[in-house]
Design a protein around this motif. Structure first.
Motif, PDB file in Angstrom:
ATOM      1  N   TYR A 179      -2.436  -9.476  -5.424  1.00  0.00           N
ATOM      2  CA  TYR A 179      -0.812  -9.237  -5.027  1.00  0.00           C
ATOM      3  C   TYR A 179      -0.959  -8.498  -4.108  1.00  0.00           C
ATOM      4  CZ  TYR A 179       4.131  -8.092  -5.105  1.00  0.00           C
ATOM      5  OH  TYR A 179       5.431  -8.109  -4.870  1.00  0.00           O
ATOM      6  N   ASN A 180      -1.771  -7.407  -3.471  1.00  0.00           N
ATOM      7  CA  ASN A 180      -1.947  -6.622  -2.801  1.00  0.00           C
ATOM      8  C   ASN A 180      -2.454  -7.085  -1.343  1.00  0.00           C
ATOM      9  OD1 ASN A 180      -0.886  -3.951  -2.108  1.00  0.00           O
ATOM     10  ND2 ASN A 180      -2.914  -3.167  -1.606  1.00  0.00           N
ATOM     11  N   HIS A 181      -2.872  -8.359  -1.528  1.00  0.00           N
ATOM     12  CA  HIS A 181      -3.304  -9.103  -0.276  1.00  0.00           C
ATOM     13  C   HIS A 181      -2.228  -9.508   0.500  1.00  0.00           C
ATOM     14  CE1 HIS A 181      -5.442 -12.357   2.243  1.00  0.00           C
ATOM     15  NE2 HIS A 181      -4.327 -12.846   2.009  1.00  0.00           N
ATOM     16  N   PHE A 182      -0.912  -9.448  -0.315  1.00  0.00           N
ATOM     17  CA  PHE A 182       0.205  -9.850   0.356  1.00  0.00           C
ATOM     18  C   PHE A 182       1.240  -8.526   0.588  1.00  0.00           C
ATOM     19  CE2 PHE A 182      -0.885 -13.880  -1.810  1.00  0.00           C
ATOM     20  CZ  PHE A 182      -0.686 -14.620  -0.678  1.00  0.00           C
ATOM     21  N   ALA A 183       1.269  -7.761  -0.244  1.00  0.00           N
ATOM     22  CA  ALA A 183       2.011  -6.456  -0.433  1.00  0.00           C
ATOM     23  C   ALA A 183       1.675  -5.667   0.623  1.00  0.00           C
ATOM     24  CB  ALA A 183       2.336  -5.910  -1.716  1.00  0.00           C
ATOM     25  N   GLN A 184       0.344  -5.317   0.646  1.00  0.00           N
ATOM     26  CA  GLN A 184      -0.211  -4.290   1.398  1.00  0.00           C
ATOM     27  C   GLN A 184       0.269  -3.023   1.416  1.00  0.00           C
ATOM     28  OE1 GLN A 184      -2.886  -4.737   3.974  1.00  0.00           O
ATOM     29  NE2 GLN A 184      -3.042  -6.534   2.557  1.00  0.00           N
ATOM     30  N   SER A 185       0.288  -2.434  -0.135  1.00  0.00           N
ATOM     31  CA  SER A 185       1.089  -1.391  -0.532  1.00  0.00           C
ATOM     32  C   SER A 185       0.106  -0.277  -0.768  1.00  0.00           C
ATOM     33  CB  SER A 185       1.814  -1.594  -1.925  1.00  0.00           C
ATOM     34  OG  SER A 185       1.989  -0.409  -2.581  1.00  0.00           O
ATOM     35  N   ASN A 186       0.351   1.015  -0.236  1.00  0.00           N
ATOM     36  CA  ASN A 186      -0.841   2.164  -0.659  1.00  0.00           C
ATOM     37  C   ASN A 186      -0.635   2.292  -2.035  1.00  0.00           C
ATOM     38  OD1 ASN A 186      -1.773   2.406   2.127  1.00  0.00           O
ATOM     39  ND2 ASN A 186      -0.120   3.729   2.685  1.00  0.00           N
ATOM     40  N   GLN A 187       0.835   2.352  -2.717  1.00  0.00           N
ATOM     41  CA  GLN A 187       0.537   2.662  -4.096  1.00  0.00           C
ATOM     42  C   GLN A 187      -0.094   1.606  -4.871  1.00  0.00           C
ATOM     43  OE1 GLN A 187       4.778   2.486  -5.397  1.00  0.00           O
ATOM     44  NE2 GLN A 187       4.303   3.325  -7.564  1.00  0.00           N
ATOM     45  N   ILE A 188      -0.054   0.343  -4.567  1.00  0.00           N
ATOM     46  CA  ILE A 188      -1.042  -0.484  -5.575  1.00  0.00           C
ATOM     47  C   ILE A 188      -2.212  -0.293  -4.857  1.00  0.00           C
ATOM     48  CG2 ILE A 188      -1.407  -3.136  -5.736  1.00  0.00           C
ATOM     49  CD1 ILE A 188       1.547  -3.620  -5.028  1.00  0.00           C
ATOM     50  N   LYS A 189      -2.745  -0.114  -3.905  1.00  0.00           N
ATOM     51  CA  LYS A 189      -4.172   0.304  -3.407  1.00  0.00           C
ATOM     52  C   LYS A 189      -4.808   1.400  -4.533  1.00  0.00           C
ATOM     53  CE  LYS A 189      -7.117   1.552   0.466  1.00  0.00           C
ATOM     54  NZ  LYS A 189      -6.986   1.773   1.939  1.00  0.00           N
ATOM     55  N   LYS A 191      -3.296   2.215  -7.255  1.00  0.00           N
ATOM     56  CA  LYS A 191      -3.381   1.687  -8.738  1.00  0.00           C
ATOM     57  C   LYS A 191      -4.732   1.088  -8.849  1.00  0.00           C
ATOM     58  CE  LYS A 191      -1.700   1.090 -12.852  1.00  0.00           C
ATOM     59  NZ  LYS A 191      -1.721   2.175 -13.799  1.00  0.00           N
ATOM     60  N   ILE A 192      -5.232   0.196  -7.949  1.00  0.00           N
ATOM     61  CA  ILE A 192      -6.413  -0.647  -7.894  1.00  0.00           C
ATOM     62  C   ILE A 192      -7.563   0.297  -8.098  1.00  0.00           C
ATOM     63  CG2 ILE A 192      -7.892  -2.171  -6.573  1.00  0.00           C
ATOM     64  CD1 ILE A 192      -5.337  -3.322  -5.368  1.00  0.00           C
ATOM     65  N   ALA A 193      -7.620   1.487  -7.611  1.00  0.00           N
ATOM     66  CA  ALA A 193      -8.630   2.589  -7.435  1.00  0.00           C
ATOM     67  C   ALA A 193      -8.654   3.089  -8.752  1.00  0.00           C
ATOM     68  CB  ALA A 193      -8.698   3.463  -6.312  1.00  0.00           C
ATOM     69  N   GLU A 194      -7.637   3.380  -9.300  1.00  0.00           N
ATOM     70  CA  GLU A 194      -7.606   4.252 -10.580  1.00  0.00           C
ATOM     71  C   GLU A 194      -7.882   3.083 -11.908  1.00  0.00           C
ATOM     72  OE1 GLU A 194      -3.789   7.059  -9.647  1.00  0.00           O
ATOM     73  OE2 GLU A 194      -3.336   5.041 -10.337  1.00  0.00           O
ATOM     74  N   VAL A 195      -7.490   2.054 -11.743  1.00  0.00           N
ATOM     75  CA  VAL A 195      -7.776   0.936 -12.831  1.00  0.00           C
ATOM     76  C   VAL A 195      -9.315   0.693 -12.858  1.00  0.00           C
ATOM     77  CG1 VAL A 195      -7.523  -1.457 -13.458  1.00  0.00           C
ATOM     78  CG2 VAL A 195      -5.446  -0.170 -13.069  1.00  0.00           C
ATOM     79  N   THR A 196      -9.880   0.521 -11.452  1.00  0.00           N
ATOM     80  CA  THR A 196     -11.276   0.271 -11.355  1.00  0.00           C
ATOM     81  C   THR A 196     -12.124   1.531 -11.957  1.00  0.00           C
ATOM     82  OG1 THR A 196     -10.795  -1.110  -9.366  1.00  0.00           O
ATOM     83  CG2 THR A 196     -13.109   0.130  -9.715  1.00  0.00           C
ATOM     84  N   GLN A 197     -11.733   2.621 -11.660  1.00  0.00           N
ATOM     85  CA  GLN A 197     -12.399   3.868 -11.996  1.00  0.00           C
ATOM     86  C   GLN A 197     -12.438   3.995 -13.713  1.00  0.00           C
ATOM     87  OE1 GLN A 197     -11.495   8.176 -11.633  1.00  0.00           O
ATOM     88  NE2 GLN A 197     -13.145   7.928 -10.001  1.00  0.00           N
ATOM     89  N   VAL A 198     -11.324   3.750 -14.188  1.00  0.00           N
ATOM     90  CA  VAL A 198     -11.121   3.692 -15.552  1.00  0.00           C
ATOM     91  C   VAL A 198     -11.953   2.777 -16.563  1.00  0.00           C
ATOM     92  CG1 VAL A 198      -9.600   3.917 -17.656  1.00  0.00           C
ATOM     93  CG2 VAL A 198      -9.004   4.976 -15.419  1.00  0.00           C
ATOM     94  N   ILE A 199     -12.135   1.430 -15.642  1.00  0.00           N
ATOM     95  CA  ILE A 199     -12.695   0.460 -16.487  1.00  0.00           C
ATOM     96  C   ILE A 199     -14.427   0.769 -16.218  1.00  0.00           C
ATOM     97  CG2 ILE A 199     -13.699  -1.854 -15.993  1.00  0.00           C
ATOM     98  CD1 ILE A 199     -11.124  -2.666 -15.006  1.00  0.00           C
ATOM     99  N   GLN A 200     -14.650   1.407 -15.149  1.00  0.00           N
ATOM    100  CA  GLN A 200     -16.207   1.862 -15.247  1.00  0.00           C
ATOM    101  C   GLN A 200     -16.464   3.079 -15.973  1.00  0.00           C
ATOM    102  OE1 GLN A 200     -15.881   2.608 -10.878  1.00  0.00           O
ATOM    103  NE2 GLN A 200     -16.935   0.397 -10.248  1.00  0.00           N
ATOM    104  N   ALA A 201     -15.692   3.755 -16.222  1.00  0.00           N
ATOM    105  CA  ALA A 201     -15.855   4.935 -17.124  1.00  0.00           C
ATOM    106  C   ALA A 201     -15.856   4.658 -18.327  1.00  0.00           C
ATOM    107  CB  ALA A 201     -14.603   5.964 -16.996  1.00  0.00           C
ATOM    108  N   ASN A 202     -15.089   3.806 -18.830  1.00  0.00           N
ATOM    109  CA  ASN A 202     -15.119   3.365 -20.471  1.00  0.00           C
ATOM    110  C   ASN A 202     -15.958   2.382 -20.777  1.00  0.00           C
ATOM    111  OD1 ASN A 202     -13.041   5.223 -21.753  1.00  0.00           O
ATOM    112  ND2 ASN A 202     -12.035   4.817 -19.878  1.00  0.00           N
ATOM    113  N   PHE A 203     -16.344   1.379 -19.859  1.00  0.00           N
ATOM    114  CA  PHE A 203     -17.046   0.122 -20.229  1.00  0.00           C
ATOM    115  C   PHE A 203     -18.421   0.295 -19.462  1.00  0.00           C
ATOM    116  CE2 PHE A 203     -12.672  -1.423 -20.832  1.00  0.00           C
ATOM    117  CZ  PHE A 203     -12.869  -1.925 -22.179  1.00  0.00           C
ATOM    118  N   PHE A 204     -18.740   0.753 -18.610  1.00  0.00           N
ATOM    119  CA  PHE A 204     -19.820   0.979 -17.964  1.00  0.00           C
ATOM    120  C   PHE A 204     -20.919   1.477 -18.381  1.00  0.00           C
ATOM    121  CE2 PHE A 204     -19.114  -0.944 -13.293  1.00  0.00           C
ATOM    122  CZ  PHE A 204     -18.180  -1.951 -14.106  1.00  0.00           C
TER     123      PHE A 204
END
Length: 393
Positions: A179-189, A191-204
């Motif tokens: 979605y951010n490919h189209f929206a180009q939103s810093n807020q979504i960017k 959120k992407i960083a936060e979700v990525t880090q939390v996945i890495q923290a809890n599953f990696f």
């Protein structure tokens, strides 16, 4: 059978499963498969886009329109929609709602707009998509960037996954990136960083990031792959092929972990009688602690016998995504071999395109003429032979 003929058989089945309202899960009127399903329809739609076939692309367009038309006021996307002479029947899930209907819906819109070069499509459906993202935010419950999924809340609807399910976190991450490919939103960017880090923290494995459940994380034994999910009661270990395929496609792992996951896929391809990667592995048996949960998690008939269905069964659809993941890791030879195995499985019983197969006996299970069994093969064929790539960022 030549690869070209196998591909054409897949295209033909997708056309057979096309309706005025969108893709049907199967050409057979078995159970509730002759309906427009969110996840099935979008996966078939991705294959339609990969094929470049105008008729199939139009069916995908109608699939997305049908799902959007019946979006719930809460933002929920239908699990499936049935049309008959008696009217329209909309289901948002059986025993539980389907979280992945929402994420696949977002991904479908983004991929359709990207491939057809139609950014105005995203403007038209912006409100609907952002309502989906708001719903996913609410489903975090604790606002800590992981969605909490009920038992039966995704495609593995009769399996044991629940809670913080890896597959669902990765689909949400994919949806955000697309979605951010189209929206180009810093807020979504952000959120992407936060979700990525939390996945890495809890599953990696072996990381020093802050965990949701430190005690359960420390008790879990990592063996070259990630847990399929965790809940307040701890982690569940089975290897989830779909989740690991998404993980490689989204490219958020270290090279070392990537190599370990590819090795897991390679072992299954080389060691399984069908040469396909089982959906979840190893199978749960009556001797296992999780058996009672598995045995009781079915609304009608029990299908998760060991080596079948979600419980160690092999799905051509899932293997299509595994092939995409392997090719994204520059292992095109293994992906090519996997496509051959998928085509062989789909060709069983006179090109019946069964839903899944017993990984021990190689015998077909589930529903024949299953549209997404064709879709998995079509996607991988076009990725290998014509460099069709899905939008990930």
């Amino acid at each position: 059978m030549t690869r070209a003929l196998a591909y054409q058989n897949g295209i033909d089945l997708l056309k057979t499963c096309s309706s005025e309202q969108g893709f049907l899960a199967s050409a057979q009127a078995i159970s509730n498969y002759k309906r427009v399903w969110a996840r099935d329809g979008v996966i078939c739609g991705l294959a339609a886009l990969a094929s470049g076939d105008a008729q199939l692309i139009d069916t995908f367009k109608r699939t997305l329109q049908t799902l959007a038309k019946h979006q719930h006021s809460s933002g929920t996307i239908p699990s499936n929609v049935a049309y008959s002479e008696n009217g329209v029947e909309v289901s948002y899930g059986g025993l539980a709602g389907r979280v992945d209907a929402v994420t696949w819906y977002i991904i479908g819109h983004c991929q359709y707009a990207h491939t057809t070069q139609n950014p105005s499509w995203m403007s038209h459906y912006q409100k609907s998509i952002e309502q989906c993202f708001a719903l996913l935010q609410a489903w975090e419950f604790n606002n800590k960037h992981l969605v909490y999924v009920p038992l039966s809340g995704n495609w593995a609807d009769e399996y044991i996954t629940e809670g913080y399910v890896l597959y669902d976190q990765l689909l949400r991450l994919w949806a955000l990136k697309a979605y951010n490919h189209f929206a180009q939103s810093n807020q979504i960017k952000q959120k992407i960083a936060e979700v990525t880090q939390v996945i890495q923290a809890n599953f990696f494995p072996d990381n020093s990031l802050v965990k949701f459940h430190p005690r359960a994380y420390e008790a879990h034994s990592f063996e070259g792959f990630l847990p399929c999910c965790f809940t307040p009661a701890g982690y569940k270990k089975p290897f989830d092929a779909f989740a690991h395929a998404l993980l490689l496609m989204l490219d958020i792992t270290s090279e070392d972990l990537k190599n370990q996951i590819v090795s897991q896929f390679k072992q299954h391809i080389q060691n399984q009688p069908l040469g396909l990667v089982p959906a979840f592995w190893p199978p749960i048996t009556p001797e296992d602690a999780e058996w009672l949960l598995l045995e009781n998690n079915c609304k009608y008939e029990f299908r998760n016998h060991p080596y079948e269905f979600h419980n160690g069964g092999s799905w051509p659809m899932v293997n299509g995504f595994v092939g995409l993941a392997l090719n994204s890791c520059q292992d095109s030879d293994l992906a090519d071999d996997l496509l051959e195995r998928i085509n062989q499985a789909n060709a069983q019983k006179n090109n019946a395109f069964y839903e899944n197969f017993n990984s021990q006996t190689a015998q077909p299970n589930g529903v024949p003429e299953c549209a997404w069994s064709a879709a998995g093969a079509v996607l991988l064929h076009q990725n290998l032979n014509h460099h069709f790539n899905l939008l990930h960022s």
